[in-house]
Motif scaffolding. Structure first.
Motif, PDB file in Angstrom:
ATOM      1  N   UNK A   1      10.018  -1.247   2.562  1.00 25.49           N
ATOM      2  CA  UNK A   1      10.904  -1.495   2.778  1.00 25.49           C
ATOM      3  C   UNK A   1      12.024  -3.624   2.809  1.00 25.49           C
ATOM      4  N   UNK A   2      12.712  -3.533   2.220  1.00 29.63           N
ATOM      5  CA  UNK A   2      13.701  -4.749   2.503  1.00 29.63           C
ATOM      6  C   UNK A   2      12.997  -5.312   0.923  1.00 29.63           C
ATOM      7  N   UNK A   3      12.849  -5.106  -0.401  1.00 32.07           N
ATOM      8  CA  UNK A   3      12.444  -5.884  -0.708  1.00 32.07           C
ATOM      9  C   UNK A   3      10.293  -5.556  -0.460  1.00 32.07           C
ATOM     10  N   UNK A   4      10.372  -5.312   0.119  1.00 32.73           N
ATOM     11  CA  UNK A   4       8.247  -5.439   0.716  1.00 32.73           C
ATOM     12  C   UNK A   4       7.654  -4.815   0.664  1.00 32.73           C
ATOM     13  N   UNK A   5       6.591  -4.724  -0.279  1.00 28.09           N
ATOM     14  CA  UNK A   5       5.737  -3.647  -0.401  1.00 28.09           C
ATOM     15  C   UNK A   5       4.437  -3.933   0.012  1.00 28.09           C
ATOM     16  N   UNK A   6       4.283  -3.075   0.721  1.00 28.33           N
ATOM     17  CA  UNK A   6       2.835  -3.023   1.288  1.00 28.33           C
ATOM     18  C   UNK A   6       1.890  -2.398   0.210  1.00 28.33           C
ATOM     19  N   UNK A   7       0.693  -2.761   0.593  1.00 26.54           N
ATOM     20  CA  UNK A   7      -0.443  -2.485  -0.149  1.00 26.54           C
ATOM     21  C   UNK A   7      -2.032  -2.216   0.801  1.00 26.54           C
ATOM     22  N   UNK A   8      -2.584  -1.147   0.526  1.00 19.45           N
ATOM     23  CA  UNK A   8      -3.396  -1.602   1.598  1.00 19.45           C
ATOM     24  C   UNK A   8      -5.180  -1.265   0.921  1.00 19.45           C
TER      25      UNK A   8
END
Length: 175
Positions: free
Chosen positions: A108-115
């Motif tokens: 979202x909005x340029x932020x990629x969340x990786x778990x």
């Protein structure tokens, strides 16, 4: 002249008209002035429907792929589709070993969340974050991904459920 005798060249008719004009001039008979020919005024044609001209435009038949590309651009789906395509290729971007222990979960909005599976893998992948951002932007388009946030596993929450207690609860479990 009889109806059977017809001169297709019209010379007979022309000579009769000329003879009549000369005789009228000799006897002083005035022939009537011919009526002036009024130019025919045409009203401009108004078309209710638009018609295609000689050059291609949006009303001409289009290829299905071109129409879908236009719809994707108009609706703003391009980044989402590109992102889902690239994230399906996650092992190619981060390597097989890293892909086994991490997975992208949110964008979202340029932020990629990786778990990641463990905090150690999350820490190790943070070192390669700038290279990953560069590879993602090459695939997706410039400035699509601004930052990648690697997260370790989440501890279970004891705040909800049948064994939860009001207040702070027991402190000997994860403290």
């Amino acid at each position: 002249m009889d109806a059977d005798e017809h001169d297709p060249t019209g010379l007979d008719l022309a000579s009769e008209i000329a003879r009549a004009a000369v005789e009228a001039a000799e006897y002083g008979v005035q022939l009537p002035e011919p009526k002036p020919v009024r130019p025919v005024r045409r009203t401009p044609r108004v078309f209710d429907e638009q018609r295609s001209g000689a050059h291609p435009d949006e009303r001409d038949p289009q290829l299905v792929g071109d129409v879908l590309d236009q719809i994707v651009r108009d609706r703003g789906w391009k980044k989402r589709i590109n992102l889902s395509t690239v994230l399906r290729r996650w092992p190619d971007l981060v390597g097989e070993a890293n892909a086994e222990h991490s997975r992208p979960v949110h964008y979202e909005k340029g932020l990629l969340v990786v778990e990641c599976d463990t905090t150690a893998w999350a820490q190790a992948m943070r070192y390669a974050a700038s290279q990953l951002v560069a590879r993602l932007n090459d695939s997706l388009g410039e400035a699509t991904v601004l930052r990648v946030d690697f997260r370790g596993p989440q501890a279970p929450s004891w705040k909800k459920g049948p064994r939860s207690v009001q207040g702070r609860g027991p402190r000997d479990t994860y403290g």
